[in-house]
Every structure is written in C-alpha cells, then in structure tokens.
Design an enzyme around this catalytic site. Structure first.
Site, PDB file in Angstrom:
ATOM      1  N   LYS A 154       7.522  -9.888  18.013  1.00  0.00           N
ATOM      2  CA  LYS A 154       6.093  -9.769  18.305  1.00  0.00           C
ATOM      3  C   LYS A 154       5.350 -10.549  17.235  1.00  0.00           C
ATOM      4  O   LYS A 154       5.447 -10.238  16.052  1.00  0.00           O
ATOM      5  CB  LYS A 154       5.642  -8.314  18.291  1.00  0.00           C
ATOM      6  CG  LYS A 154       4.132  -8.128  18.447  1.00  0.00           C
ATOM      7  CD  LYS A 154       3.732  -6.672  18.246  1.00  0.00           C
ATOM      8  CE  LYS A 154       2.229  -6.460  18.346  1.00  0.00           C
ATOM      9  NZ  LYS A 154       1.465  -7.139  17.268  1.00  0.00           N
ATOM     10  N   GLY A 206       2.884  -8.049   6.919  1.00  0.00           N
ATOM     11  CA  GLY A 206       1.456  -7.991   7.219  1.00  0.00           C
ATOM     12  C   GLY A 206       0.706  -7.174   6.185  1.00  0.00           C
ATOM     13  O   GLY A 206       1.065  -7.154   5.007  1.00  0.00           O
ATOM     14  N   GLY A 211       1.598  -1.823   7.663  1.00  0.00           N
ATOM     15  CA  GLY A 211       2.863  -1.249   7.245  1.00  0.00           C
ATOM     16  C   GLY A 211       2.840   0.271   7.298  1.00  0.00           C
ATOM     17  O   GLY A 211       3.827   0.912   7.695  1.00  0.00           O
ATOM     18  N   GLU A 228       6.924  -6.089   4.157  1.00  0.00           N
ATOM     19  CA  GLU A 228       6.403  -6.995   3.123  1.00  0.00           C
ATOM     20  C   GLU A 228       4.911  -7.096   3.368  1.00  0.00           C
ATOM     21  O   GLU A 228       4.471  -7.676   4.352  1.00  0.00           O
ATOM     22  CB  GLU A 228       7.082  -8.366   3.184  1.00  0.00           C
ATOM     23  CG  GLU A 228       6.865  -9.180   1.924  1.00  0.00           C
ATOM     24  CD  GLU A 228       5.873 -10.310   2.092  1.00  0.00           C
ATOM     25  OE1 GLU A 228       4.671 -10.078   1.807  1.00  0.00           O
ATOM     26  OE2 GLU A 228       6.284 -11.391   2.518  1.00  0.00           O
ATOM     27  N   CYS A 262       1.663 -15.437   1.268  1.00  0.00           N
ATOM     28  CA  CYS A 262       2.111 -14.105   0.838  1.00  0.00           C
ATOM     29  C   CYS A 262       2.290 -14.055  -0.671  1.00  0.00           C
ATOM     30  O   CYS A 262       1.900 -13.087  -1.326  1.00  0.00           O
ATOM     31  CB  CYS A 262       3.417 -13.735   1.520  1.00  0.00           C
ATOM     32  SG  CYS A 262       3.326 -13.628   3.317  1.00  0.00           S
ATOM     33  N   GLU A 359      -6.216  -7.733  -2.633  1.00  0.00           N
ATOM     34  CA  GLU A 359      -5.689  -8.995  -2.134  1.00  0.00           C
ATOM     35  C   GLU A 359      -6.827  -9.826  -1.560  1.00  0.00           C
ATOM     36  O   GLU A 359      -7.594  -9.353  -0.717  1.00  0.00           O
ATOM     37  CB  GLU A 359      -4.622  -8.753  -1.066  1.00  0.00           C
ATOM     38  CG  GLU A 359      -3.935 -10.041  -0.630  1.00  0.00           C
ATOM     39  CD  GLU A 359      -2.728  -9.788   0.258  1.00  0.00           C
ATOM     40  OE1 GLU A 359      -1.775 -10.587   0.178  1.00  0.00           O
ATOM     41  OE2 GLU A 359      -2.738  -8.810   1.015  1.00  0.00           O
TER      42      GLU A 359
END
Length: 458
Positions: A154, A206, A211, A228, A262, A359
């Site tokens: 997906k 993601g 998560g 991750e 990332c 982030e």
C-alpha cells in the site's frame, strides 16, 4: 472513496484511484495467503532471479518514472530518480540471501540433530511513504519476497502510481500476480485488516501518528509490526573537521529533496571555533540553489510535496524567529507562499523552539555553537527521535566514543543521509522499532523454527 494525488507543481489533480472495499481487500489477502506456500516452495535462487528481474523491469521504466515523480512529489528531474539506490539495495539483499536464510546448525552427533530454520512469516503488508517511494518500498519488498513471503503493498496517496508500476514490473518479470499485489486502501480498511489478523507482519514507514495507528490496530493480534517513523537527525562538527566537506554534505543532507528525507539533517551543532565559518559557507551554498518547477533541468530544489507540508515548515520558522532566531536566507523570488518554499538557515536557535524539536521534514536547518563533545551529546540526545547522527572529525576513535553516547539507530562519520544496505536500518525512541536491510532485515521478515531430532539407535 478515491485516493487522490495533488501535484505540487501546480496544485492540479495528477492521478486518482478508487479504494478497495473491506470485502474486496479481504479477497486480495486471501489470494496472497493461498499463493504463499507455493512461492515459498520454489528454490531460493528462483525467487531471487524473479525478484531481480522485477527490479530490472523497474529500471527499464526509469525515463517515465523520473518525470512522474516530479509531478507527484516535486523532486527535480535533474537528479534522475531512485533506481541507483533501488537496485543497490535489492542487489545486496539478493547477494546475502543464501547465507542470511541458511539453517543455523546447532550440533549433530550419533544421537541428535539440532538446527534452526528461518521460516517466512506468510503475508507481509508493506505501507510505504512518498518521499523516496521506490527505495523505501524495495527495502522490504525485495527481502520479503526472496525469503518466501507474499507481499501486499500500500503506497502513500502522494505517490500512488509507484505501487502500480512496481507490481506491473514484477508481474511482467514473472512474479505471480497473487504473490505481489498493490492495493489502494483507506485508513479504516487498513486498520480493520490488521485488527483481524489478515497479515503476518506489517512494515510501516511514515509519521509517528501513523505508526501508533498501526500498533493500535495490531494490539492483541500478536502480529509483528516494524516501524520507521522519522527523525530529527543531528550533525556535529568537531574542531578538527574538514570544514568544506562538512558544510557541503550536511547542508545537502538538510536541503536535498526539499528537506524531505527520513534521515535528512535537521539540526547542526558546530564547535565554536568553526561556527562562524560554517554558517558563512552554508549560507553561500543555499543561496546558490535554484528553486523552481522540478520538470526544469535548471531547478536544483523543487516544491515541497504538498502545501500542508510547506505550511508546517513556515510555521516552525515563524515561531523560531518570534522567539529570537535569525534567518540567513532572503526570500527567493520563486517562493509562492505555497509549496514552493525558500530554503532557510537559522541561528540563535534553542531547543525551546519547535524547529529544533519537532520533525520539520522540509528545507530548514538550525545551527548552534557548542564548546565540547559533552555539550554536543547532550543536545543531540535532547530529542524524541533517534534515526541517524552525523559526526565530523578526523579521529575515528573519538567518533566511536561520541557515537556510543548518542541515542540513535545509525552513527555516520564524515558522511550523512545515506542508507548502506549492509547495515541494519533502524531507530530508537519515537523513530520506532525494528530493522530493515542487512542480515537483520531477513531475520525480521522470517521467524525461527527449531528442530530437535532424536535419532533411533539400536
């Protein structure tokens, strides 16, 4: 319901796909489960050859893929797509497969034979992100298939054509359709499938929130979930560093792909003796960027993948400035207040500012002066994330000592923002848990099965 990709180039709808109903999604998983034993029963080398043929078929599409990626997520065509890393990672995992998946021999004598086999989980569900949509997907797809699992992929809405392309390439290369399937699912259907134990292993790349949703859906099912979930990766430039190399690599690590990496560099700590020179050189590098349409060969930094991502970066910068941070880059003329965002360098920053804590996932980096390794380590560890850290020094022993004190998944010395397939790709804290690639990647995509065989003796 449909999944829609809005192109960051001009805000137009680039692609749409209908999502599967829960019943149709269950049928996909049932077909995948039914196909798995025969796939696992094929010789390992046959699975390797088919997977690598699929990888090559993706490479044959690269002339179409590169502009498609520019349309979907804004990466400039001048960088040529992802096939180099895509192929490197798959090839490495293919090369180590026989050794990584070999039985572990515990001992045999006249009475007993003992060993441990690596058994595929069964059906592996891969939920891949948009920022490096081919490379992040292949990290799990290739070793999962090689290990004998079937895969349901997906992909993110922003890069919804990637899964289709990968599936077509692998099917054309001879991988059976039910062995590797691409699906379009909404969040509720995804959660429902996981909660009813449709999958034997889930790999998600993601956001932290995403998560958490995966883990909540899997709660009580005993389904393994590997995650991750991003980072706030630091760079630390020591007083003996190669300054020019540090500037070039760390600023590229902060700004490449419009900062949407990332393991991109999101904060930099520089020894006070080099701080002013580092900032001056960094500003010169960023002022040399060309912001613009990613389909233009002159463009070196494209739009962010979505206006809402750019809005968050602008908010972090504005909040930091209000709290006393200094901006060093004047607004580029191509900055439209939307997805096209001026890359920014900030000083006078502190960890009270979101731009140094949350982030950013965009083209902004804060730079702080430090006096010692101890101060740098404390600042690097003052984060809820732990994916990578980049250390700059001529002293390998010092880098190892400092690296041992950092709460992170990977320690780099004199490089940054690179994924070595021979090393485990992993993180700690809110970056998530699990590990991809390397021998450990195979361990996570299989389960151990022990054999304790007592021989009949007379």
């Amino acid at each position: 319901m449909t999944v829609t990709c809005i192109s960051p180039i001009d805000g137009s709808v680039y692609a749409e796909r209908p999502t599967l109903t829960l019943e149709a999604a269950r049928d996909v998983v049932s077909a995948s489960r039914a196909a798995q034993p025969a796939w696992a029963g094929r010789p390992l080398q046959e699975r390797i050859d088919l997977v690598m043929a699929g990888v090559a078929a993706v490479g044959a599409m690269n002339d179409e893929i590169v502009p498609e990626l520019a349309h979907m997520m804004g990466r400039p065509v001048r960088y040529g797509g992802e096939f180099g890393g895509f192929n490197e990672r798959a090839s490495y995992m293919a090369d180590i497969a026989a050794e990584a998946l070999a039985d572990i021999q515990v001992g045999e004598d006249a009475t007993f034979k003992r060993y441990i086999k690596r058994i595929p989980h069964g059906v592996v569900f891969v939920v891949a992100p948009w920022n490096y949509p081919y490379m992040t997907a292949i990290n799990t797809v290739a070793p999962a298939l090689i290990a004998g699992n079937t895969v349901v992929l997906k992909h993110a809405a922003q890069t919804l054509l990637v899964g289709e392309r990968m599936a077509k390439a692998f099917h054309d290369a001879g991988v059976p359709e039910d062995v590797f399937q691409n699906v379009f699912l909404d969040h509720d259907t995804t959660s429902a499938l996981i909660s009813e134990k449709a999958f034997d292993f889930v790999n998600f790349t993601g956001s932290v929130g995403g998560g958490q949703a995966m883990e909540r859906a899997a709660a009580g099912t005993f389904t393994g979930v590997g995650t991750e979930l991003g980072g706030k990766d630091p760079g630390y430039v020591m007083e003996d560093a190669d300054l020019d190399a540090a500037v070039d690599t760390l600023i590229d690590g902060a700004m490449f792909n419009s900062g949407q990496c990332c393991c991109g560099i999101e904060r930099i700590y520089v020894h006070e003796s080099l701080f002013d020179a580092f900032v001056e050189k960094a500003v010169a590098v960023v002022n040399g960027y060309k912001l613009g349409n990613p389909l233009d060969a002159e463009t070196t930094i494209g739009p962010m993948a979505n206006i809402r991502f750019a809005k968050e970066v602008r908010a972090q910068i504005a909040e930091a400035v209000e709290m006393g941070a200094k901006t060093h880059i004047d607004t580029f003329p191509e900055d439209d207040g939307g997805a096209y965002l001026t890359p920014q360098i900030l000083t006078n920053v502190t960890h009270d500012m979101r731009v140094m804590r949350d982030e950013s996932f965009g083209p902004v980096v804060g730079i702080m002066s430090v006096k010692s390794d101890e101060e740098a380590v404390a600042l690097m560890n003052d984060s809820e994330f732990g994916l990578t850290a980049s250390l700059w020094t001529a002293d390998v022993d010092r880098a190892q000592r400092v690296g041992d004190q950092i709460e992170t998944g990977t320690v780099f010395m004199n490089r940054a923002d690179y994924l070595d397939p021979g090393l485990c790709w992993t993180g700690c804290k809110n970056t998530g848990r699990g590990g991809g690639l390397s021998v450990i990647g195979y361990q996570n995509l299989t389960r151990p099965k022990s054999y304790h065989l007592k021989k009949v003796t007379k």
